[in-house]
Write an enzyme that holds these catalytic residues in place. Structure first.
Site, short mmCIF file in Angstrom:
data_model
loop_
_atom_site.label_atom_id
_atom_site.label_comp_id
_atom_site.label_asym_id
_atom_site.label_seq_id
_atom_site.Cartn_x
_atom_site.Cartn_y
_atom_site.Cartn_z
N SER A 406 20.43 23.70 47.86
CA SER A 406 20.16 23.72 46.78
C SER A 406 19.50 25.31 46.83
CB SER A 406 19.25 22.89 46.62
OG SER A 406 18.16 23.01 47.05
N HIS A 427 26.92 23.64 45.76
CA HIS A 427 25.32 22.92 45.06
C HIS A 427 25.39 21.94 43.84
CE1 HIS A 427 21.02 23.53 43.33
NE2 HIS A 427 21.10 22.54 43.97
N GLU A 439 26.93 24.94 41.04
CA GLU A 439 27.47 26.14 41.31
C GLU A 439 28.30 26.10 42.45
OE1 GLU A 439 23.47 26.45 41.95
OE2 GLU A 439 22.94 27.66 40.40
N ASN A 477 18.01 27.21 39.93
CA ASN A 477 16.26 27.34 40.59
C ASN A 477 15.46 28.54 40.79
OD1 ASN A 477 17.05 24.00 40.99
ND2 ASN A 477 17.51 24.48 42.86
#
Ligand code: T1G
Length: 697
Positions: A406, A427, A439, A477
């Protein structure tokens, strides 16, 4: 006659065929073609009109691309009124997806027939509007208020059988729409069937609309369209006449058509289709994808394996011991049992998937023939490198080696193999067999057909795939870290976690950031803060209360206590009484005097932090377009869909005001609030994020 509607005569029947691929949207040409078709049929002395769609579907609704432009005559409602008023017998033959204005045209016909696979619905609330061509007046008359409200306020389509059951259609017959339509129309003529206008049916009996209105507003968390659509259906029950009901529907339709939520939801509709269409992938064939390997059978790995199995892929799950492999198998079977419970797969399919499609292994050699491997092991670079070194040695040439990390650097992982061109980041978001976002993280040397394969896998798994470049946290993130930091700063300055959570749920989030952190596990953020500590800039404001909470062993729901206290068997939590003391101590440590925050300021600062970091992510090329960020936040972080995404929200609010606020906030902290160069440039040029979307598509 326009090409969009073909006119022909078959005996006494005038046949109007929609020819407007891909979905026979009711664009201006189609509407004018239908009108002209009725004029001609009536002038020529036809006895009936049959309407059906060429290609994949009957009309799938208005042409959404026309929204926002002046509506050109005939409007949808006028067209439907004209069709219904025809002195001829009007029949619609449905196949594919008769949605929105499409179902409304069918409801203004006198008789309706469908093939068994046809679906129909009024999904307008998903676009921030409501059925504006009489659907809120006609559907309750044929199906009753309860069924009509369910279809209209949820936007959920129904199948032909259910439509027949509820009087929405008259026949369900196997065959081609044209053939079954002609046969049914001929039968009606021979039987001397009368015109049967829905508007002549009695006004339906009402329900407790006020109570339902309150419930819909609460459930929609600020979305207006379902509750407003309810008021239009109420008019079908209470207005003095059908025409008065239509007028009320039109008023409410225009109210929503002119709303920011319509802008946001239409943006979301088109963006979720555009996000996986990258110019650089045009014409690039993905590699063969039939067998997949997954390394690491924890929650993430088991979720990824489950998603792959459900999409028809064969999966080899690799764990290092028999016990770990058995535990992984248990998680996968648990996920698949959930899919059986939700009716996604049958019990037989469950058996086939778990006995034939899934293979468990404890040796890398089992991965020698897979087409793609996703690694989902512990988030530690040295562990990842060991895994990729093994994969490089075992996997066949051309196999794709993907990491589910991540935040770790995919370039660094790729560099430890002899085939960096085959390495990519995929991801997934937990639970990986449920969350839509994927992702696709493209490293410097990732081959373009490997990128295309990543998107092809995403499509197979039913994901919304977003291309990301390599940076700490990729798109989602990284932006999350920024708006979470802003929330922590507001707490140091006087706000409370609970006030922030309340303000952001009022903005439309299902959960506020602190409730989300408790759900995900506070230890995840704690580990990230420890990882980033050595590289932290001395000017960054770093609160200590979040670490104190973790040092006391409180990781949120998983330990029963975090920002909230959770009691077994109870949904949600109550504020943790220890948290204010931790915050006060942190403020005292920093010599800060708390001040009052309004909910408006909290929301504004939180959103400005999100928009500013998102603008940096686009400006640096980590995200290809602003819409890529919007789709990431919508499908991975619960951003309220009716705002369209953070950058659509910013366009609607006005970038100059956003930048002005950021510059004001910078007076208090010019390190955190450094305006994104792209945001400054757009404001200087008088442009918006959507301009960049248009230029990039
Ligand atoms: N208008 C314009 N373009 C549309 C469209 C529409 N209604 N529906 C689909 N497209 C485009 C889509 O952008 C894509 O384009 C291509 O068609 C294939 O779509 C008066 C005012 C019909 C179930 O909300 O739900 O009627 O990306 O990839 O997965 O009261 O499209 O290829 O360039 O989605 O097979 C109500 C919206 C409108 C239906 C097909 N109708 N569409 O799904 O293909 S409001 C809707 C869908 C209205 C009335 C009001 C789906 C689909 P591109 P796709 P699909």
């Amino acid at each position: 006659m326009s090409d969009a509607i073909r006119y022909e005569r078959v005996g006494d029947i005038a046949v109007l065929t929609a020819q407007n691929p891909p979905v026979n949207a009711l664009g201006l040409d189609v509407r004018r073609g239908l009108l002209a078709g009725f004029e001609r049929a009536e002038t020529e002395g036809a006895k009936a009109v049959l309407i059906y769609g060429d290609g994949r579907t009957y009309f799938a609704g208005a042409d959404i691309r026309e929204f926002g432009k002046p509506m050109q005559a005939p409007s949808f409602a006028d067209l439907c009124t004209r069709i219904e008023a025809s002195p001829l017998i009007v029949v619609s033959a449905l196949h594919g997806t008769a949605l929105g204005g499409g179902l409304e045209v069918a409801l203004s016909s006198h008789y309706r027939i469908a093939v068994p696979s046809a679906k129909m619905g009024l999904p307008e609330v998903h676009l921030g509007i409501l059925p504006g061509a009489g659907g809120t007046q006609r559907l309750p008359r044929v199906a009753g208020v309860g069924m009509a409200l369910d279809m209209i306020t949820t936007g959920r389509p129904i199948g032909a059988a259910k439509a027949l059951e509820n009087g929405i259609i008259d026949r369900v017959v196997e065959g081609e729409p044209r053939e079954i339509g002609l046969a049914y129309t001929q039968e009606l003529l021979e039987a001397g069937a009368p015109r049967r206008a829905v508007c002549d049916l009695p006004a339906p009996k009402g329900v407790d609309f006020d109570a339902m209105h309150v419930a819909l507003l609460k459930k929609g968390r600020g979305q207006l369209s379902p509750a407003t659509a309810l008021r239009a259906v109420q008019a079908a029950c209470e207005a003095d006449s059908f025409e008065a009901g239509l007028r009320r529907e039109r008023e409410l339709f225009m109210e929503l058509m002119n709303s920011d939520q319509r802008l946001g939801m239409i943006h979301a509709f088109f963006s979720e289709r555009a996000v996986s269409k990258l110019p650089e992938l045009k014409g690039v064939a993905p590699r063969v994808l039939a067998e997949m390997g997954v390394i690491g059978g924890g929650t993430m790995g088991a979720g990824i394996a489950t998603a792959a199995l459900l999409s028809g892929l064969k999966v080899t799950m690799l764990e290092m011991t028999d016990a770990a492999a058995a535990a992984a198998q248990g998680r996968i079977e648990g996920n698949l049992k959930g899919a059986v419970k939700r009716g996604k797969i049958s019990a037989d399919q469950f058996t086939a998937l778990t006995t034939q499609a899934l293979t468990l292994a404890t040796d890398y050699s089992a991965l020698a023939q897979v087409d793609l491997v996703v690694e989902a092991v512990f988030e530690d670079m040295s562990v990842k490198k060991t895994v990729f070194t093994q994969l490089d040695a075992v996997c066949k040439p051309g196999a794709i080696l993907a990491s589910n990390t991540s935040y770790l650097d995919i370039n660094e992982i790729a560099a430890c193999t002899s085939r960096p061109e085959d390495v990519i980041g995929l991801h997934f978001f937990s639970p990986a067999h449920v969350m839509k976002l994927l992702e696709v993280v493209v490293a410097d040397k990732t081959a373009i057909d490997v990128v295309a394969t990543g998107f092809a896998l995403g499509k197979m798994l039913g994901k919304i795939s977003v291309r990301s470049g390599v940076c700490d946290g990729f798109i989602g993130n990284r932006i999350l870290a920024a708006y979470r930091a802003c929330a922590d700063h507001m707490i140091l300055d006087g706000a409370s976690p609970y006030q922030i959570d309340a303000a952001m749920t009022a903005f439309g989030f299902a959960m506020g950031p602190f409730a989300v952190a408790d759900l995900a596990g506070l230890d995840i953020g704690w580990a990230a803060r420890k990882r980033l500590a050595p590289t932290r800039d001395a000017r960054e404001r770093v609160p200590s209360f979040p670490d104190k909470l973790c040092e006391d062993g409180h990781f949120g729901q998983k330990t029963g206590k975090g920002y909230y206290v959770y009691e077994a068997g109870k949904r949600g939590g109550t504020p943790n009484p220890d948290v204010p003391g931790l915050i006060d101590a942190n403020r005292a440590e920093l010599g800060l005097t708390p001040r009052v925050f309004t909910d408006a300021e909290i929301t504004r600062r939180y959103m400005c932090a999100m928009v500013n970091e998102a603008a940096k992510v686009v400006g640096e090329g980590i995200a290809r377009r602003p819409l890529d960020v919007d789709m990431t936040l919508l499908f991975g972080y619960g951003f309220p869909r009716y705002h369209g995404g953070p950058l659509k929200w910013a366009d609607i609010v006005g970038l100059d005001d956003i930048l002005a606020d950021i510059n004001t906030y910078a007076k208090g902290d010019d390190f955190f609030w450094q305006p994104a160069p792209l945001l400054q440039q757009l404001v200087a040029d008088g442009r918006c994020f959507d301009d960049l979307n248009k230029e990039a598509s």
